[in-house]
Write a protein that holds these residues in place. Structure first.
Motif, mmCIF file in Angstrom:
data_model
loop_
_atom_site.group_PDB
_atom_site.id
_atom_site.type_symbol
_atom_site.label_atom_id
_atom_site.label_comp_id
_atom_site.label_asym_id
_atom_site.label_seq_id
_atom_site.Cartn_x
_atom_site.Cartn_y
_atom_site.Cartn_z
ATOM 1 N N PHE A 159 50.547 39.808 39.192
ATOM 2 C CA PHE A 159 49.275 39.173 38.847
ATOM 3 C C PHE A 159 48.120 40.183 38.816
ATOM 4 C CE2 PHE A 159 47.626 39.415 43.107
ATOM 5 C CZ PHE A 159 48.755 39.325 43.911
ATOM 6 N N GLY A 160 47.084 39.803 38.098
ATOM 7 C CA GLY A 160 45.866 40.622 38.122
ATOM 8 C C GLY A 160 45.797 41.709 37.076
ATOM 9 N N ALA A 161 46.434 41.479 35.917
ATOM 10 C CA ALA A 161 46.319 42.477 34.838
ATOM 11 C C ALA A 161 44.998 42.274 34.105
ATOM 12 C CB ALA A 161 47.489 42.343 33.881
ATOM 13 N N TYR A 162 44.621 43.271 33.335
ATOM 14 C CA TYR A 162 43.382 43.182 32.539
ATOM 15 C C TYR A 162 43.763 43.153 31.058
ATOM 16 C CZ TYR A 162 38.858 44.477 30.546
ATOM 17 O OH TYR A 162 37.702 44.490 29.812
ATOM 18 N N PHE A 163 43.149 42.242 30.298
ATOM 19 C CA PHE A 163 43.519 42.073 28.893
ATOM 20 C C PHE A 163 42.373 42.347 27.927
ATOM 21 C CE2 PHE A 163 46.262 38.980 31.283
ATOM 22 C CZ PHE A 163 47.425 39.728 31.198
ATOM 23 N N GLY A 164 41.364 43.113 28.359
ATOM 24 C CA GLY A 164 40.240 43.404 27.454
ATOM 25 C C GLY A 164 39.115 42.407 27.643
ATOM 26 N N SER A 165 38.094 42.524 26.804
ATOM 27 C CA SER A 165 36.927 41.670 27.004
ATOM 28 C C SER A 165 36.466 41.036 25.697
ATOM 29 C CB SER A 165 35.776 42.497 27.592
ATOM 30 O OG SER A 165 35.156 43.229 26.555
ATOM 31 N N THR A 166 35.554 40.089 25.828
ATOM 32 C CA THR A 166 35.019 39.409 24.643
ATOM 33 C C THR A 166 34.224 40.386 23.773
ATOM 34 O OG1 THR A 166 33.151 38.741 25.994
ATOM 35 C CG2 THR A 166 34.899 37.128 25.720
ATOM 36 N N SER A 167 33.842 41.531 24.322
ATOM 37 C CA SER A 167 33.143 42.529 23.508
ATOM 38 C C SER A 167 34.107 43.564 22.942
ATOM 39 C CB SER A 167 32.085 43.265 24.332
ATOM 40 O OG SER A 167 31.113 42.372 24.765
ATOM 41 N N THR A 173 35.961 46.944 42.402
ATOM 42 C CA THR A 173 37.406 46.914 42.132
ATOM 43 C C THR A 173 37.921 45.511 42.360
ATOM 44 O OG1 THR A 173 37.545 49.077 43.192
ATOM 45 C CG2 THR A 173 39.626 48.004 42.656
ATOM 46 N N ILE A 174 38.560 44.956 41.334
ATOM 47 C CA ILE A 174 39.244 43.677 41.490
ATOM 48 C C ILE A 174 40.722 44.021 41.628
ATOM 49 C CG2 ILE A 174 39.796 41.487 40.358
ATOM 50 C CD1 ILE A 174 36.964 41.838 38.983
ATOM 51 N N TYR A 175 41.272 43.764 42.809
ATOM 52 C CA TYR A 175 42.632 44.217 43.110
ATOM 53 C C TYR A 175 43.661 43.411 42.314
ATOM 54 C CZ TYR A 175 40.162 45.738 47.410
ATOM 55 O OH TYR A 175 39.294 46.264 48.329
ATOM 56 N N GLY A 176 44.765 44.056 41.995
ATOM 57 C CA GLY A 176 45.851 43.374 41.287
ATOM 58 C C GLY A 176 46.652 44.387 40.512
ATOM 59 N N LYS A 177 47.432 43.912 39.569
ATOM 60 C CA LYS A 177 48.308 44.801 38.805
ATOM 61 C C LYS A 177 47.527 45.945 38.152
ATOM 62 C CE LYS A 177 52.249 45.938 37.137
ATOM 63 N NZ LYS A 177 53.140 46.570 38.119
ATOM 64 N N SER A 178 46.376 45.603 37.562
ATOM 65 C CA SER A 178 45.623 46.653 36.860
ATOM 66 C C SER A 178 44.525 47.290 37.707
ATOM 67 C CB SER A 178 44.960 46.085 35.600
ATOM 68 O OG SER A 178 45.916 45.665 34.687
ATOM 69 N N CYS A 179 44.226 46.723 38.864
ATOM 70 C CA CYS A 179 43.093 47.190 39.657
ATOM 71 C C CYS A 179 41.883 47.416 38.753
ATOM 72 C CB CYS A 179 43.429 48.473 40.402
ATOM 73 S SG CYS A 179 44.539 48.148 41.738
ATOM 74 N N ILE A 180 41.298 46.333 38.314
ATOM 75 C CA ILE A 180 40.210 46.412 37.333
ATOM 76 C C ILE A 180 38.950 46.935 38.024
ATOM 77 C CG2 ILE A 180 38.890 45.065 35.644
ATOM 78 C CD1 ILE A 180 41.433 42.987 36.430
ATOM 79 N N MET A 181 38.419 48.031 37.496
ATOM 80 C CA MET A 181 37.261 48.660 38.140
ATOM 81 C C MET A 181 36.060 48.621 37.200
ATOM 82 S SD MET A 181 39.361 51.864 39.701
ATOM 83 C CE MET A 181 40.724 51.701 38.581
ATOM 84 N N PRO A 182 35.228 47.584 37.272
ATOM 85 C CA PRO A 182 33.997 47.594 36.476
ATOM 86 C C PRO A 182 32.964 48.456 37.210
ATOM 87 C CG PRO A 182 34.626 45.350 37.174
ATOM 88 C CD PRO A 182 35.360 46.325 38.034
ATOM 89 N N GLU A 183 32.510 49.506 36.566
ATOM 90 C CA GLU A 183 31.603 50.462 37.212
ATOM 91 C C GLU A 183 30.277 50.487 36.460
ATOM 92 O OE1 GLU A 183 33.516 54.397 37.575
ATOM 93 O OE2 GLU A 183 35.304 53.407 36.839
ATOM 94 N N LEU A 184 29.209 50.187 37.191
ATOM 95 C CA LEU A 184 27.880 50.270 36.573
ATOM 96 C C LEU A 184 27.239 51.592 36.976
ATOM 97 C CD1 LEU A 184 26.408 46.747 37.422
ATOM 98 C CD2 LEU A 184 27.072 47.557 35.149
ATOM 99 N N ALA A 194 31.479 51.107 32.681
ATOM 100 C CA ALA A 194 32.828 51.570 32.346
ATOM 101 C C ALA A 194 33.780 50.589 33.003
ATOM 102 C CB ALA A 194 33.067 52.971 32.890
ATOM 103 N N VAL A 195 34.648 49.970 32.212
ATOM 104 C CA VAL A 195 35.662 49.094 32.804
ATOM 105 C C VAL A 195 36.974 49.876 32.769
ATOM 106 C CG1 VAL A 195 36.884 46.897 32.703
ATOM 107 C CG2 VAL A 195 34.473 47.016 32.025
ATOM 108 N N SER A 196 37.364 50.292 33.964
ATOM 109 C CA SER A 196 38.533 51.142 34.086
ATOM 110 C C SER A 196 39.677 50.296 34.638
ATOM 111 C CB SER A 196 38.118 52.266 35.045
ATOM 112 O OG SER A 196 39.194 52.866 35.644
#
Ligand code: FES
Ligand SMILES: [Fe+2]
Length: 386
Positions: free
Chosen positions: A25-33, A272-283, A291-293
């Motif tokens: 769980f917790g993958a990242y699939f891109g954004s509306t932008s 950092t949102i923990y999970g499969k992708s560890c989504i790191m939105p950095e302002l 940067a969304v890493s």
């Protein structure tokens, strides 16, 4: 360092080496932008197909044919397709995942590719159920005084996505990312000239929920110019080598009158949102740059070192159009410079850790608090227990 600042996290060496048995769980699939209307793309781990059908209709399904599980697509990235055709027995699918034709079979009503749960949060497609997101991210950033739209990609323009190879376990990158102690020593010419580590503050989720996160916020130094001059003299280097300070001063000069979306004295907010992708939105820089890493394993035959850090770069809409290309170039230059330094740290750590040496991990209770939180969450929620 004073004794009182040191706390032991126990001796769990190579805890991330267990990642082959982690959950999905917790993958990242891109954004509306970052996903265009009509776009179909295969994620970089080749596990998922993402399709945006209309302004607000998205589909995410597994890249496995409903007949015998063959992958429908093989090359990651954006695809030029109107139908998905399985190369094995030629079943074809509509882009919403519904079966269209199954040659030699009787009509197969209701057959679909397996949908993957996701929720759109601040414009980002997160691989979690909606109720989890609503509950766990309800107060995201509140204790740090961040406005609710600080991370909303609708407020930003998507600029580009880059793929950076990681030659070490993905979780090791998190260990480093969630430690601000190394900024002072290892980012001497980059982050350390702008980020005032004394001002660092954390926000942590309750690590008992499956969706966990941390946020660290750091303010800017007041005398960046002076620090840059001193650093350049002491290390005999040029402005090019001091990416973040040079970018900070350039923004002051060229975008000084643009109102920052968050407090202008905040240099960085590393979430950092923990999970499969560890989504790191950095302002960065008062929220002007985002940067969304996120992390993926690109080579399933090499789960330890076949990884990548994918980074989506965004600029806030308030950056004037005529300055976006230049701003982006400088932002990316600074970002990549410090990322290379982090890479060097992780490669060094991995050099030792892969030999399964046993050591006691001592974490600084303030500057490395994120590391501690992530480890606890990881062991509780992400590793499949035997
Ligand atoms: S595995 Fe895809 S059609 Fe048979
Ligand atoms: Fe770093």
């Amino acid at each position: 360092m004073e004794k009182s600042q040191i706390q032991s996290s126990g001796s769990v060496p190579n805890w991330y080496a267990r990642h082959m048995r982690t959950k999905q769980f917790g993958a990242y699939f891109g954004s509306t932008s970052s996903i265009a209307i009509g776009e179909v793309y295969l994620t970089f781990d080749r596990r998922h197909i993402v399709h945006r059908m209309s302004e607000d209709e998205f589909f995410v399904y597994e890249n496995a044919c409903a007949h015998a599980g063959a992958p429908l697509l093989t090359k990651p990235g954006v695809q030029d397709v109107r139908t998905l055709v399985c190369p094995i027995h030629m079943w074809s699918y509509h882009l919403n995942g519904d079966l269209k034709r199954a040659p030699m079979f009787r009509p197969c009503e209701g057959v679909q590719l397996k949908q993957v749960p996701f929720t759109i949060w601040n414009g980002m497609l997160l691989g979690f159920e909606k109720d989890e997101v609503d509950y766990a991210l309800k107060h995201f950033g509140e204790s740090l005084g961040l406005p609710s739209k600080a991370f909303d990609v609708a407020e930003f323009v998507f600029m580009s996505e880059e793929d950076y190879r990681l030659r070490y376990p993905a979780a090791l990158m998190l260990v480093n990312y969630l430690d601000i102690l190394h900024v002072i020593f290892m980012h001497f010419l980059t982050f350390a000239l702008v980020a005032s580590t004394d001002t660092s503050r954390w926000e942590f989720s309750n690590f008992l929920t499956r969706l966990g996160y941390s946020i660290q916020l750091v303010r800017s130094h007041v005398e960046v110019e002076k620090r840059r001059v001193q650093a350049m003299q002491s290390r005999s280097c040029t402005e090019e080598d001091t990416g973040w300070a040079t970018f900070h001063l350039w923004l002051k000069e060229h975008l000084g009158n643009v109102k920052r979306p968050i407090d202008e004295n905040i240099f960085a907010v590393w979430a950092t949102i923990y999970g499969k992708s560890c989504i790191m939105p950095e302002l960065y820089e008062g929220g002007l740059c985002l940067a969304v890493s996120y992390l993926v394993n690109e080579d399933p035959n090499d789960p330890m070192t076949g990884n990548a850090n994918l980074v989506e770069y965004y600029l806030h809409k308030s950056v004037p159009e005529e300055l976006r290309v230049q701003t982006m170039r400088r932002f990316q230059h600074a970002y990549e410079q410090s990322a290379r330094e982090d890479d060097a740290i992780c490669e060094r750590l991995w050099e030792a850790h892969q030999h399964e040496l046993t050591f006691h991990r001592h974490a600084h209770e303030e500057l490395e608090a994120g590391d501690e939180h992530y480890r606890k969450w990881y062991m509780k929620h992400f590793v499949v227990n035997e």
